[in-house]
Design a protein around this motif. Structure first.
Motif, PDB file in Angstrom:
ATOM      1  N   LEU A  39     -12.029  -3.326  -1.559  1.00  0.00           N
ATOM      2  CA  LEU A  39     -10.900  -2.813  -2.331  1.00  0.00           C
ATOM      3  C   LEU A  39     -11.375  -1.899  -3.452  1.00  0.00           C
ATOM      4  O   LEU A  39     -10.767  -0.850  -3.707  1.00  0.00           O
ATOM      5  N   LEU A  77       0.815  -1.208   0.000  1.00  0.00           N
ATOM      6  CA  LEU A  77       0.000   0.000   0.000  1.00  0.00           C
ATOM      7  C   LEU A  77       0.852   1.264   0.000  1.00  0.00           C
ATOM      8  O   LEU A  77       0.534   2.220  -0.709  1.00  0.00           O
ATOM      9  N   TRP A  80     -12.243   1.333  -1.978  1.00  0.00           N
ATOM     10  CA  TRP A  80     -11.023   2.058  -1.629  1.00  0.00           C
ATOM     11  C   TRP A  80     -10.417   2.714  -2.873  1.00  0.00           C
ATOM     12  O   TRP A  80      -9.940   3.851  -2.808  1.00  0.00           O
ATOM     13  N   TYR A  81     -10.439   2.023  -4.012  1.00  0.00           N
ATOM     14  CA  TYR A  81      -9.966   2.630  -5.267  1.00  0.00           C
ATOM     15  C   TYR A  81     -10.793   3.861  -5.618  1.00  0.00           C
ATOM     16  O   TYR A  81     -10.265   4.859  -6.099  1.00  0.00           O
ATOM     17  N   GLY A 114      -6.974   1.393   3.628  1.00  0.00           N
ATOM     18  CA  GLY A 114      -6.283   0.614   2.609  1.00  0.00           C
ATOM     19  C   GLY A 114      -5.449  -0.502   3.206  1.00  0.00           C
ATOM     20  O   GLY A 114      -5.435  -1.625   2.707  1.00  0.00           O
TER      21      GLY A 114
END
Length: 153
Positions: A109, A53, A112-113, A86
């Motif tokens: 995920l 990350l 989060w993007y 993240g």
């Protein structure tokens, strides 16, 4: 040309995410056969998630033309919540490769993007703070539940 470069970087990090997920799978799977899964075993995928990350966020923020304003987020809760969520999401993704609940980690995920995209394009900071906080709490609880499941096995 820049679009191809960005696409190749995203693909390389996605491939690295898959490879680290497989490596985490074999680490946890091997520890299960040797003597049980403990916190030290779960610390290895955590280190993988932090390293992946940090490098991914640094690469994405350094490619942005407004990188001076984006890389200096020392007291910005939008960035801190994005970073912490993240870590928890990638960690839970690495841990859930053995479990049939992998879809939850993938949905987290993708969200989060979406937040990272909003952060790099300077969208509404208040909305990013609120959504980042919610995503951080959800991902923290989810990672805690998966760790609890592995410890009690």
């Amino acid at each position: 040309m820049i679009i191809v470069k960005v696409a190749l970087i995203h693909m390389a990090y996605f491939i690295a995410l898959i490879l680290l997920s497989v490596l985490s799978f074999f680490t946890i799977f091997g520890a299960g056969f040797v003597g049980g899964i403990d916190l030290y075993t779960l610390f290895i995928p955590f280190i993988f998630s932090v390293l992946w990350l940090c490098d991914y966020i640094w690469r994405m923020l350094s490619m942005n033309p407004n990188k001076i304003q984006l890389i200096r987020p020392t007291k910005d809760w939008a960035f801190i919540s994005l970073f912490l969520s993240g870590i928890c999401i990638v960690f839970s993704l690495f841990l859930s490769t053995l479990l049939p609940v992998l879809g939850i980690s993938i949905i987290l995920l993708l969200s989060w993007y979406f937040l990272l995209y909003g952060y790099t394009n300077k969208k509404n900071k208040d909305a990013l703070r609120a959504l980042g906080s919610i995503l951080f709490l959800i991902s923290l609880v989810y990672a805690y539940l998966i760790c609890g499941y592995y410890i009690t096995i």
